[in-house]
Design an enzyme around this catalytic site. Structure first.
Site, PDB file in Angstrom:
ATOM      1  N   PHE A   1     -17.857  11.987   2.077  1.00 46.99           N
ATOM      2  CA  PHE A   1     -16.826  11.518   1.175  1.00 46.99           C
ATOM      3  C   PHE A   1     -17.077  10.071   0.812  1.00 46.99           C
ATOM      4  CE2 PHE A   1     -12.818   9.520   0.219  1.00 46.99           C
ATOM      5  CZ  PHE A   1     -12.198  10.459  -0.579  1.00 46.99           C
TER       6      PHE A   1
ATOM      7  N   THR B   1      -0.142   4.794   1.097  1.00 51.85           N
ATOM      8  CA  THR B   1      -0.390   5.671   2.233  1.00 51.85           C
ATOM      9  C   THR B   1      -0.270   4.914   3.534  1.00 51.85           C
ATOM     10  OG1 THR B   1      -1.988   6.658   0.795  1.00 51.85           O
ATOM     11  CG2 THR B   1      -1.956   7.426   3.061  1.00 51.85           C
TER      12      THR B   1
ATOM     13  N   ASP C   1      -4.386   6.293  -4.400  1.00 52.43           N
ATOM     14  CA  ASP C   1      -3.989   7.669  -4.661  1.00 52.43           C
ATOM     15  C   ASP C   1      -3.855   7.913  -6.158  1.00 52.43           C
ATOM     16  OD1 ASP C   1      -3.360  10.167  -3.863  1.00 52.43           O
ATOM     17  OD2 ASP C   1      -1.949   9.472  -2.329  1.00 52.43           O
TER      18      ASP C   1
ATOM     19  N   LYS D   1     -14.606  19.879  -1.703  1.00 46.31           N
ATOM     20  CA  LYS D   1     -13.188  19.628  -1.930  1.00 46.31           C
ATOM     21  C   LYS D   1     -13.024  18.174  -2.355  1.00 46.31           C
ATOM     22  CE  LYS D   1     -11.264  18.067   2.452  1.00 46.31           C
ATOM     23  NZ  LYS D   1     -12.091  18.148   3.625  1.00 46.31           N
TER      24      LYS D   1
ATOM     25  N   ASP E   1       0.867  -1.158   0.000  1.00 43.14           N
ATOM     26  CA  ASP E   1       0.000   0.000   0.000  1.00 43.14           C
ATOM     27  C   ASP E   1       0.916   1.224   0.000  1.00 43.14           C
ATOM     28  OD1 ASP E   1      -2.226   1.608   0.433  1.00 43.14           O
ATOM     29  OD2 ASP E   1      -1.854   1.592   2.590  1.00 43.14           O
TER      30      ASP E   1
ATOM     31  N   ARG F   1       0.090  15.258  -1.656  1.00 47.79           N
ATOM     32  CA  ARG F   1      -1.303  14.916  -1.915  1.00 47.79           C
ATOM     33  C   ARG F   1      -2.036  16.225  -2.184  1.00 47.79           C
ATOM     34  NH1 ARG F   1      -2.469   9.875   0.818  1.00 47.79           N
ATOM     35  NH2 ARG F   1      -4.601  10.460   1.273  1.00 47.79           N
TER      36      ARG F   1
ATOM     37  N   ARG G   1      -5.102   4.482  -8.193  1.00 46.11           N
ATOM     38  CA  ARG G   1      -6.556   4.635  -8.260  1.00 46.11           C
ATOM     39  C   ARG G   1      -7.263   3.301  -8.095  1.00 46.11           C
ATOM     40  NH1 ARG G   1      -7.293   9.962  -7.694  1.00 46.11           N
ATOM     41  NH2 ARG G   1      -6.612  11.224  -9.445  1.00 46.11           N
TER      42      ARG G   1
ATOM     43  N   LYS H   1      -7.452  -4.213  -5.526  1.00 41.28           N
ATOM     44  CA  LYS H   1      -6.166  -4.641  -4.975  1.00 41.28           C
ATOM     45  C   LYS H   1      -6.161  -6.152  -4.793  1.00 41.28           C
ATOM     46  CE  LYS H   1      -5.112  -0.471  -2.317  1.00 41.28           C
ATOM     47  NZ  LYS H   1      -4.694   0.036  -1.016  1.00 41.28           N
TER      48      LYS H   1
END
EC number: 7.6.2.1
Lengths: 1113, 399
Positions: free
Chosen positions: A549, A404, A685, A572, A402, A603, A800, A806
């Site tokens: 989110f 992050t 990301d 945002k 991973d 980021r 992404r 994954k």
């Protein structure tokens, strides 16, 4: 499985159609309706009861193929007249079964205890307006339960009333998912203060295991009015197992009880992972089973051939019993076959399973004990959740990591922002009053600021558009630690010493960033957000809606109403999701900044806003309300409304938040690559950020040629994506696979400079195109092309990625040609799926909660520990267990082979060569301890050298020590030794007068000499293989030899009253009194070890030891 | 797998607390820094190299070759004479005996085999009988004995172990000693005569003791009823002597037997194939019954189907005269033991003994071979090592 999960993700689960209706406080159920029985609130996690323990446990144990095999052998020994007594195989089996049963029984007793603790826990239930104490297990669905602070919820509850004014309560779910932070839950609005008069029904979905999903609807009946309908979501649901915090008391209605609670539904254990070594063992076992059967067959056939000669079957001196004579010939043949099986069954020893299990269990302690894995920050070391996979750590070919929190620290820091195309950077040393200056503007407009209004709008947006909560400094006790959130160096007034709780560290970084620029978020009070602006005035905004989110939208919004009455929407999110939704003329100025920040490894988030007119708001409000009340497809409906509202915004600016690399991330990655391991980065990301991280981690070198397969490259040609995908795949395949040098054996290939390195980048959207291509034939073809390209690249970056993707990638690689061993490492809940999917899952004890750790096989505090875990621990474990397995098969082969050969000299009569005591003790006592000590302590290459030379890892790759070649070598060695032992002694016994007084030796002396040679040779062979002699090795090796000698004296020194035959009486002592016996023992031991010594000398220049030699010199 | 379904969450994970600590009490368990736990126990790390192995090869070679030569010479110096008296050929003197064999014949068949010793036998000479194709190591045979009966246990005397079947009872009387091994005890009588050159034939004195393991004779085997009891009475179980012996025995192990057995017992019977009962094996009481050394030797089952067993010892009479001088001898056999039915052979072996036991060139040859191979390998390795070593050194320097 995957499809089921996918279904759930897409919300297409049929089960949700079913719903249950609950009458709060059991009242007002209309008489006509049948009362549905729900299960009671008893949790049963134990497997056994006192009554069924024995049969059930035995059944479970004998379902294991090895145990069953030994049971059969034992039964054959009991039933058929066999050469060895049932004790010889019954005793070890009994031992193994008992130990396992005790262990499992103890574990179950602990579970019983835990169950009882939960089930008998006293709770307070409101019944007819009175508070009554009850055992937790007696709670029924519909009961109103009172829970006090620091108590855990006894079942899943809908929060009706809280002692806090704002109708919230705080909860920690530490025991559920390991996250120890506080989460806020809300009461159902409009419920009456007096719960006694509350008259309501709840409609909700049937129990399902997803902790974060819940939909329901509550109808509240007030005196003869139309029932009020309220939507229920996860924020209203208090889960069993969570603990109430910072709230004096709450009341809730029991919704799911007992085994239907979400906690219980999630209780299912993880599927067991099996290591490659275990598969090898099973394969070898099969070979030995074949050897065993063929030996028995050969003996049986020869026996009847031999007996057919006259006078051999039943000579006058050796008549059969009446029963023997009457037995049917074929039945006799069969029992003879079984007898031979029993005689030779020691070739597959019970003790190997015990030793392997013990080695794994004890060996795993070295990981937990390793002080290099101790992290002073979190004060924890490594954690081993399973000991079954120790050796798998030495076989890893692919590492999926991973980004992050794993490669990077997930310690967000606000670095800079860009407002209206101007770049702002915060300087610690700045003495300016507002701490807000222009650091570096766009290239053409240096030293200019955006308008003050724009600045303030941007900062307000940062302050308002989030779901951060302020940790109030009013609480005492352990929560104090949470409030120490102060930025060092920046003096804050006391009221600013506040901690923030947020759903992601980015949000905190942004709020804190805004704080440094003068806008402080003070908190949320009864739906009003308070902001302290630069002039130290408090601004109030009414929070109307939060558009939460989610990873699909990759953005969030808030709708607020300012004091002046304006309704504003702040949004945002990721650039890719914001840019299409704002006016295009603003985009270009900001995009440049965003892209530059991204390449620097930051980021980035873009911020946009929009004024909502009264009609627009009314429309959005209605849409949101309606969607939230929907029982079915709520998510889809919400999504549609969100998308509708978040359009036509204007872009204000962008932020850049730095996520620092983990300590020694680059060194670790380099070491892994040096070890021949391919590292794939799987992240959610965006590409630019992930790419820069990869460069920073040295996964991509400057010389690496990047092959990109992303939405951007697909859209380049302006043609259909499918066509372009096809074209690119072929092109890359040609480049990386076909034009690559022919020798590309993966592991043997050197990563030196001569060959061109390729890096491969793919994003989620493209990956799903590759995997789910429109036509079936294309799909499999693309998949194989993709895999081939990836396998020829040094590193692969997948950005992404949704969590499920994954896992899909891991699964794809895992099932590719050669079945490479995969390892997944991650720290967050989003990595759990890939951690569970990979052969070895490693969790990092990071900041994103403990879910990854809980679901992992091993957990380490930092990424840098991966290097030692694989290169040192993994390597050693593999070498140890591989040697253990090979040695076990070897020593039992040369144990049983003389016994087999003896059949040719005793008329195939199943006469054992060794005494029963030796047969039993050989694997249990005489030869078990040295190999166990070896398999725990051996360091054929010392740890420092292993860490310094990552390339050493490649020498054991692909199960190198347990392939058929080494197996054949060990088998041949065993055969050689067995032949040598038997025939050496056979020639000695051509004249059995071996003592200097002319007396002769018999068959038991023969067996004892062979056995003595055997024990010494086998032990000394191990001593030769031992490269790391600690005092423990010395102790067990010489100790077990001594023990053998003492035992033999002892066993032969006494007339044992319980034995039918005193076969070995003084046999050993008499053997030692014979010089010839001594001489033959020494000769044969030396002769059997000679090839081994020779091999060591000849192999030396190429073997792994040579490199060690070089380093030691 | 089920548990994983809810874990699929977004990159941004879940709610996080900023700031150190999470409210929960963290276990502070720093691993102990002990050598064992850190896998840093001081260790000897031997590395086998040509340098260390080569001297070992030479040492083994240099040690083994002399030992081997010593063994070989010793073995060669042992004098051994073997004569087959099976009587398989018509020309053989024992042909008649082997042909006319019958278990029931009352008169023993005797045959004499003349032989000539070319060398005088110094010191003690050991007389062995050898049998071939006789499977004393057959499982059914090996287990067919009752060690507790042979140890003198009265209960086992009366109730032999099941393992003795079908040689446990005869005419409802327990067989003593029971079992196939005892039943098939070698019962040929071998006598040696030295034919003096002057025509007289001198019977050579054959010692009957010292042929069985000391521990077997004194501990493992024992007569029932104690050392000084009347053996025939114990085994026959007749008259007052029997009950006397019994009562003596009951005093010894009253725990094991019940008095009800006493009446049902009416003595034991001899093994079927025996001509004499066990208590008449020898006139010497210390060599009679179960402690008869011929019997004990037979009871130690041989390892291989071709075997020899010690029969008699010819003690050295005086320093001056060889025990068996060169010359003509006669072997007189009382032919009782049939072997033709299973194509067996019978031999008589005369042998002297050295410190390594009987004659066996195997050990000497093996030692010489292994020693020379080691020495040879040592030389070869030395050459290889010398050549490659230089190259290796060069490589190491270049590294």
């Amino acid at each position: 499985m995957l499809r089921r999960r996918l279904n759930r993700l897409l919300g297409g689960d049929e089960r949700r159609v079913d719903s249950r209706t609950i009458y709060v406080g059991h009242r007002s159920s209309s008489p006509g309706e049948p009362i549905i029985k729900f299960c009671d609130n008893r949790i049963v996690s134990s497997k056994y009861t006192v009554w069924n323990f024995l049969p059930k446990n035995l059944f479970e144990q004998f379902r294991r193929i090895a145990n069953f095999y030994f049971l059969i052998i034992f039964l054959v020994q009991v039933i058929v007249d066999t050469p060895t007594s049932p004790v010889t195989s019954g005793l070890p089996l009994f031992f193994v079964i008992t130990v396992t049963a005790i262990k499992q029984g103890y574990e179950d007793w602990l579970r019983h205890k835990a169950d009882n603790e939960v089930n008998k826990y006293p709770v307070t239930v409101l019944e007819q307006g009175e508070r009554t104490r009850k055992d937790s297990e007696k709670i029924k669905v519909g009961d109103v339960v009172e829970v006090e602070e620091d108590e855990t919820f006894p079942c899943d509850l809908i929060l009706l009333q809280s002692s806090r004014d704002d109708g919230t309560c705080y909860v920690t779910t530490a025991s559920l998912d390991g996250e120890s932070n506080h989460k806020t839950h809300y009461t159902v609005s409009d419920t009456e203060k007096d719960l006694e008069t509350l008259n309501a029904t709840i409609e909700c979905e049937q129990p399902q295991p997803d902790l974060y999903k819940f939909v329901g609807r509550m109808h509240i009946y007030k005196n003869d009015q139309e029932p009020v309908v309220r939507s229920l979501g996860p924020e209203n649901l208090l889960l069993k197992g969570a603990t109430l915090k910072n709230t004096q008391r709450i009341y809730g209605v029991a919704l799911y009880t007992g085994m239907e609670t979400k906690m219980a539904l999630n209780y299912q254990g993880k599927s067991q992972k099996r290591s490659a070594v275990e598969k090898s063992i099973n394969a070898f076992l099969l070979v030995y089973l074949c050897i065993l059967v063929s030996k028995a067959l050969v003996c049986t056939i020869l026996k009847y051939v031999w007996q057919s000669r006259p006078g051999q079957d039943e000579p006058w001196y050796n008549e059969k019993t009446q029963r023997d004579k009457e037995t049917n010939l074929y039945l006799k043949m069969f029992t003879d076959f079984l007898s031979f099986m029993v005689l030779f069954n020691f070739i597959i020893p019970v003790s190997m399973y015990v030793t392997v299990e013990m080695q794994k269990f004890l060996g795993s302690f070295f990981i937990t004990w390793d002080k290099d894995f101790f992290d002073p920050e979190i004060k924890e070391g490594a954690l081993v959740n399973t000991s079954d996979l120790n050796e798998e750590l030495g076989q890893v070919e692919y590492v999926f990591t991973d980004k992050t929190g794993t490669l990077t620290q997930n310690n967000m820091e606000f670095i800079e922002c860009c407002i209206d195309g101007f770049q702002y950077k915060y300087r610690d040393a700045s003495s300016e009053l507002d701490g807000f200056c222009v650091a570096d503007g766009p290239v053409n407009k240096v030293q200019e600021k955006a308008g003050r209004a724009k600045e303030e709008l941007f900062l307000r947006a940062l302050c308002l558009c989030h779901t951060v909560q302020v940790k109030e400094p009013t609480e005492q006790g352990p929560v104090d630690g949470l409030m120490d959130q102060v930025d060092a160096g920046v003096p804050h007034p006391p009221q600013e010493q506040r901690g923030f709780i947020a759903s992601s560290p980015d949000e905190v970084a942004l709020v804190k960033g805004a704080m440094r620029y003068g806008f402080t978020f003070l908190g949320l009070e009864s739906r009003n957000m308070k902001i302290l602006n630069r002039n130290n005035d408090v601004e109030m905004y009414e929070l109307l809606h939060v558009l939460t989110f989610d990873p699909v939208r990759r953005r969030m919004s808030v709708i607020v109403r300012s004091n002046s009455g304006d309704t504003l929407l702040f949004c945002k999110g990721a650039d890719s999701s914001i840019f299409p939704r704002v006016r295009q003329e603003e985009v270009e100025r900001i995009r440049m900044h965003v892209e530059r920040n991204a390449t620097e490894g930051y980021r980035t988030l873009c911020v946009a806003y929009k004024y909502l007119s009264a009609e627009e708001f009314a429309q959005a409000d209605a849409g949101l309300m309606e969607a939230r009340l929907a029982l079915q497809n709520r998510e889809e409906k919400l999504l549609a409304v969100y998308n509708q509202v978040e359009t036509d915004m204007s872009l204000i600016g962008a932020t850049a938040v730095e996520d620092r690399l983990q300590e020694e991330a680059a060194e670790t990655m380099e070491a892994l690559q040096g070890a021949g391991i391919k590292v794939w980065v799987l992240t959610g990301d965006k590409m630019e950020t992930a790419k820069s991280t990869c460069y920073a981690c040295r996964l991509f070198q400057r010389s690496t040629e990047l092959l990109e397969l992303t939405v951007r490259t697909l859209e380049d040609g302006g043609r259909k994506r499918e066509e372009r995908l096809h074209e690119l795949l072929l092109e890359y395949h040609k480049k990386a696979v076909q034009d690559a040098p022919p020798l590309k054996g993966g592991i043997t290939r050197t990563w030196s400079s001569e060959t061109q390195d390729y890096g491969f980048i793919i994003d989620g959207a493209t990956l799903s195109m590759v995997l789910n291509s429109s036509s079936e034939s294309n799909s499999s073809r693309y998949k194989s092309l993709f895999l081939q390209i990836c396998q020829n690249c040094t590193s692969v970056l997948c950005c992404r990625m949704a969590p499920l993707q994954k896992a899909q990638i891991v699964k794809m690689v895992k099932n590719s040609k050669g079945n490479p061993i995969t390892l997944s490492i991650g720290d967050g809940a989003n990595d759990v799926s890939m951690i569970l999917e990979a052969h070895v899952g490693i969790g990092i004890k990071g900041k994103e909660g403990r879910q990854a750790v809980r679901n992992s096989d091993y957990a380490i505090p930092k990424l840098k520990h991966l290097k030692k875990l694989l290169l040192a621990h993994g390597h050693l474990y593999y070498v140890r267990i591989a040697h253990l397995v090979q040695y076990f098969f070897y020593k039992n082969l040369c144990f049983i082979l003389p016994q087999f050969l003896y059949q040719f000299f005793c008329g195939y009569s199943q006469q054992p060569l060794y005494d029963a005591a030796y047969l039993t003790m050989y694997n249990i006592c005489f030869t078990s301890m040295p190999i166990l000590a070896y398999s725990l302590l051996e360091q054929h290459i010392c740890i420092e050298v292993l860490l310094d030379n990552a390339a050493l890892y490649r020498e054991i790759a692909k199960n190198g020590m347990l392939r058929w070649r080494p197996f054949l070598y060990w088998t041949l060695l065993g055969v050689f030794h067995g032949l040598l032992f038997f025939f050496g002694v056979r020639y000695l016994f051509s004249n059995p007068a071996l003592q200097d007084n002319g007396q002769v030796f018999g068959n038991w002396s023969y067996g004892t000499i062979v056995f003595t040679i055997l024990v010494f040779t086998v032990t000394l062979k191990l001593a030769l293989d031992t490269r790391h002699w600690t005092w423990i090795n010395h102790f067990v090796i010489w100790g077990s030899l001594l023990f053998y000698v003492f035992f033999s004296f002892f066993w032969g020194g006494i007339i044992w009253p319980f034995l039918k035959q005193q076969r070995l009486y003084f046999v050993f002592a008499n053997m030692l009194s014979s010089v010839s016996a001594w001489l033959v023992i020494i000769l044969l031991i030396l002769l059997s070890l000679l090839p081994e010594i020779l091999l060591v000398v000849f192999r030396k220049p190429r073997g792994p030891n040579s490199r060690q030699m070089l380093h030691l010199l | 797998m089920m548990a994983s379904s809810y874990n699929a969450k977004d990159e941004d994970g879940h709610i996080t607390v900023t700031g150190p600590g999470g409210g929960a009490v963290l276990r502070s368990k720093k691993p102990e820094n002990t050598a064992f736990k850190q896998q840093r126990l001081p260790a000897w790390q031997p590395i086998l190299t040509a340098g260390t192995v080569l001297p070992a090869f030479f040492i083994i070679g240099l040690l083994f070759i002399p030992i081997g030569i010593g063994l070989f010479v010793t073995s060669n110096n042992i004098k051994e004479f073997e004569i087959d008296y099976t009587g398989a050929d018509t020309s053989s003197p024992c042909f008649n005996c082997s042909q006319n064999f019958s278990w029931n014949s009352t008169s023993p068949c005797t045959c004499t085999v003349p032989f000539y010793l070319e060398q005088p036998y110094e010191s003690n000479v050991y007389v062995y009988y050898g049998l071939s194709n006789f499977y004393q190591n057959h499982r059914r045979y090996v287990k067919s004995r009752d060690d507790s009966q042979l140890n003198g246990n009265l209960k086992s005397l009366r109730e032999p172990s099941k393992e003795c079947e079908p040689y446990a009872y005869h005419n409802n009387k327990p067989i003593a000693p029971c079992g196939a091994i005892a039943n098939s005890m070698f019962n040929d009588t071998l006598e040696l005569f030295y034919n003096d050159p002057n025509g007289t034939s001198v019977k050579i004195l054959l010692g009957t003791t010292g042929i069985a393991w000391w521990t077997d004779k004194h501990v493992k085997f024992g007569n029932p009823g104690g050392v000084d009891s009347n053996l025939s009475a114990v085994f026959q179980g007749a008259g007052g002597c029997w009950s006397l012996a019994l009562s003596n025995a009951y005093k010894r192990d009253s725990t094991r037997s019940s008095s009800s057995d006493r009446l049902s017992v009416s003595g034991t019977t001899k093994p079927l194939n025996w001509r004499r009962p066990v208590y008449e094996l020898d006139s010497d009481q210390s060599n009679n019954g179960f402690v008869n050394e011929d019997f004990i030797v037979w009871m130690r089952t041989a390892a291989l189907p071709t075997f020899r067993k010690l029969y008699r010892i010819i003690g050295k009479s005086s320093q001056m005269v060889p025990t068996l001088p060169r010359g003509n001898y006669t072997l007189e056999v009382v032919y009782n033991y049939p072997v033709r039915s299973f194509e067996g052979r019978k031999r008589m072996i005369l042998s002297t003994i050295s410190w390594m036991g009987g004659k066996n060139p195997f050990l000497g040859i093996a030692y010489i071979t292994v020693g020379s191979v080691c020495f040879f390998l040592g030389v070869v390795l030395l050459v290889i090592h010398h050549k490659c070593g230089n190259r290796n050194n060069g490589a190491e320097i270049s590294n």
